[in-house]
Design a protein around this motif. Structure first.
Motif, PDB file in Angstrom:
ATOM      1  N   ILE A  62     -15.426  -4.073 -21.899  1.00  5.01           N
ATOM      2  CA  ILE A  62     -14.116  -4.203 -21.259  1.00  5.01           C
ATOM      3  C   ILE A  62     -13.094  -3.322 -21.974  1.00  5.01           C
ATOM      4  N   TYR A  63     -13.168  -3.277 -23.295  1.00  3.48           N
ATOM      5  CA  TYR A  63     -12.241  -2.443 -24.059  1.00  3.48           C
ATOM      6  C   TYR A  63     -12.374  -0.967 -23.672  1.00  3.48           C
ATOM      7  N   PHE A  64     -13.613  -0.483 -23.567  1.00  2.00           N
ATOM      8  CA  PHE A  64     -13.826   0.928 -23.258  1.00  2.00           C
ATOM      9  C   PHE A  64     -13.620   1.259 -21.786  1.00  2.00           C
ATOM     10  N   LEU A  65     -13.845   0.306 -20.891  1.00  2.00           N
ATOM     11  CA  LEU A  65     -13.735   0.581 -19.460  1.00  2.00           C
ATOM     12  C   LEU A  65     -12.436   0.072 -18.838  1.00  2.00           C
ATOM     13  N   ALA A  66     -11.548  -0.493 -19.626  1.00  2.00           N
ATOM     14  CA  ALA A  66     -10.332  -1.090 -19.078  1.00  2.00           C
ATOM     15  C   ALA A  66      -9.469  -0.067 -18.338  1.00  2.00           C
ATOM     16  N   GLY A  67      -9.332   1.123 -18.878  1.00  2.00           N
ATOM     17  CA  GLY A  67      -8.525   2.148 -18.208  1.00  2.00           C
ATOM     18  C   GLY A  67      -9.095   2.548 -16.865  1.00  2.00           C
ATOM     19  N   TRP A  68     -10.403   2.759 -16.829  1.00  5.31           N
ATOM     20  CA  TRP A  68     -11.061   3.113 -15.577  1.00  5.31           C
ATOM     21  C   TRP A  68     -10.950   1.971 -14.566  1.00  5.31           C
ATOM     22  N   MET A  69     -11.153   0.748 -15.025  1.00  3.01           N
ATOM     23  CA  MET A  69     -11.066  -0.401 -14.132  1.00  3.01           C
ATOM     24  C   MET A  69      -9.661  -0.560 -13.572  1.00  3.01           C
ATOM     25  N   LEU A  70      -8.664  -0.345 -14.411  1.00  2.00           N
ATOM     26  CA  LEU A  70      -7.280  -0.457 -13.958  1.00  2.00           C
ATOM     27  C   LEU A  70      -6.938   0.627 -12.945  1.00  2.00           C
ATOM     28  N   ASN A  71      -7.361   1.859 -13.195  1.00  2.00           N
ATOM     29  CA  ASN A  71      -7.104   2.944 -12.236  1.00  2.00           C
ATOM     30  C   ASN A  71      -7.796   2.688 -10.910  1.00  2.00           C
ATOM     31  N   TYR A  72      -9.036   2.228 -10.959  1.00  2.00           N
ATOM     32  CA  TYR A  72      -9.822   1.946  -9.750  1.00  2.00           C
ATOM     33  C   TYR A  72      -9.163   0.832  -8.943  1.00  2.00           C
ATOM     34  N   THR A  73      -8.742  -0.220  -9.635  1.00  2.00           N
ATOM     35  CA  THR A  73      -8.120  -1.356  -8.964  1.00  2.00           C
ATOM     36  C   THR A  73      -6.743  -1.001  -8.428  1.00  2.00           C
ATOM     37  N   SER A  74      -5.965  -0.259  -9.197  1.00  2.00           N
ATOM     38  CA  SER A  74      -4.617   0.079  -8.739  1.00  2.00           C
ATOM     39  C   SER A  74      -4.651   1.038  -7.555  1.00  2.00           C
ATOM     40  N   ALA A  75      -5.606   1.960  -7.516  1.00  2.00           N
ATOM     41  CA  ALA A  75      -5.717   2.850  -6.360  1.00  2.00           C
ATOM     42  C   ALA A  75      -6.045   2.055  -5.103  1.00  2.00           C
ATOM     43  N   PHE A  76      -6.938   1.086  -5.225  1.00  2.00           N
ATOM     44  CA  PHE A  76      -7.266   0.252  -4.079  1.00  2.00           C
ATOM     45  C   PHE A  76      -6.073  -0.607  -3.665  1.00  2.00           C
ATOM     46  N   THR A  77      -5.336  -1.127  -4.632  1.00  2.00           N
ATOM     47  CA  THR A  77      -4.179  -1.969  -4.328  1.00  2.00           C
ATOM     48  C   THR A  77      -3.086  -1.176  -3.629  1.00  2.00           C
ATOM     49  N   VAL A  78      -2.846   0.038  -4.078  1.00  2.00           N
ATOM     50  CA  VAL A  78      -1.836   0.889  -3.429  1.00  2.00           C
ATOM     51  C   VAL A  78      -2.243   1.167  -1.983  1.00  2.00           C
ATOM     52  N   ARG A  79      -3.531   1.456  -1.788  1.00  2.00           N
ATOM     53  CA  ARG A  79      -4.000   1.711  -0.418  1.00  2.00           C
ATOM     54  C   ARG A  79      -3.923   0.453   0.436  1.00  2.00           C
ATOM     55  N   LEU A  80      -4.207  -0.686  -0.156  1.00  2.00           N
ATOM     56  CA  LEU A  80      -4.133  -1.946   0.573  1.00  2.00           C
ATOM     57  C   LEU A  80      -2.699  -2.269   0.972  1.00  2.00           C
ATOM     58  N   PHE A  81      -1.748  -2.032   0.054  1.00  2.00           N
ATOM     59  CA  PHE A  81      -0.352  -2.267   0.386  1.00  2.00           C
ATOM     60  C   PHE A  81       0.153  -1.288   1.448  1.00  2.00           C
ATOM     61  N   SER A  82      -0.402  -0.098   1.492  1.00  2.00           N
ATOM     62  CA  SER A  82       0.004   0.837   2.548  1.00  2.00           C
ATOM     63  C   SER A  82      -0.534   0.398   3.908  1.00  2.00           C
ATOM     64  N   LEU A  83      -1.581  -0.414   3.901  1.00  2.00           N
ATOM     65  CA  LEU A  83      -2.140  -0.919   5.163  1.00  2.00           C
ATOM     66  C   LEU A  83      -1.463  -2.202   5.644  1.00  2.00           C
ATOM     67  N   LEU A  84      -0.646  -2.823   4.820  1.00  2.00           N
ATOM     68  CA  LEU A  84      -0.025  -4.090   5.186  1.00  2.00           C
ATOM     69  C   LEU A  84       0.805  -4.040   6.481  1.00  2.00           C
ATOM     70  N   PRO A  85       1.588  -3.011   6.724  1.00  2.00           N
ATOM     71  CA  PRO A  85       2.321  -2.983   7.995  1.00  2.00           C
ATOM     72  C   PRO A  85       1.413  -2.995   9.227  1.00  2.00           C
ATOM     73  N   SER A  86       0.275  -2.350   9.118  1.00  2.00           N
ATOM     74  CA  SER A  86      -0.635  -2.338  10.278  1.00  2.00           C
ATOM     75  C   SER A  86      -1.377  -3.662  10.423  1.00  2.00           C
ATOM     76  N   ILE A  87      -1.519  -4.412   9.341  1.00  2.00           N
ATOM     77  CA  ILE A  87      -2.179  -5.715   9.418  1.00  2.00           C
ATOM     78  C   ILE A  87      -1.244  -6.721  10.100  1.00  2.00           C
ATOM     79  N   ALA A  88       0.049  -6.617   9.867  1.00  2.00           N
ATOM     80  CA  ALA A  88       1.003  -7.565  10.419  1.00  2.00           C
ATOM     81  C   ALA A  88       1.122  -7.485  11.937  1.00  2.00           C
ATOM     82  N   HIS A  89       0.789  -6.364  12.517  1.00  2.00           N
ATOM     83  CA  HIS A  89       0.915  -6.224  13.970  1.00  2.00           C
ATOM     84  C   HIS A  89      -0.315  -6.513  14.664  1.00  2.00           C
TER      85      HIS A  89
END
Length: 89
Positions: A62-89
């Motif tokens: 976890i110590y060595f992969l934390a940066g990669w995991m955070l980048n991977y998760t944050s990229a998905f979260t940003v993309r998910l939040f960009s899809l939120l307006p289309s989910i609401a309709h």
């Protein structure tokens, strides 16, 4: 947002979960296997002996992969939040 796109989003979420947890689980399995082999060869049958080395190995991963995991998760979260307006309709 159609049903198919929601299913694809759920599939992608499960895939991301699998990709993020796989390295830690693989290290845990490998360390457990090595300790089991050592226990079998030395006839030490203490069940709690595998816990501490597994935890240390998992924390190191976890110590060595934390940066990669955070980048991977944050990229998905940003993309998910960009899809939120289309989910609401």
């Amino acid at each position: 947002m159609s049903d198919i796109s929601i299913i694809v989003l759920v599939q992608e979420t499960l895939w991301i979960f699998a990709v993020l947890s796989a390295p830690i689980l693989i290290v845990s399995i490998v360390v457990g296997l090595i300790i089991s082999i050592l226990q079998a060869t030395t006839s030490i049958q203490e069940q709690t002996l595998t816990f501490v080395p597994k935890m240390i190995a998992m924390l190191v991963m976890i110590y060595f992969l934390a940066g990669w995991m955070l980048n991977y998760t944050s990229a998905f979260t940003v993309r998910l939040f960009s899809l939120l307006p289309s989910i609401a309709h």
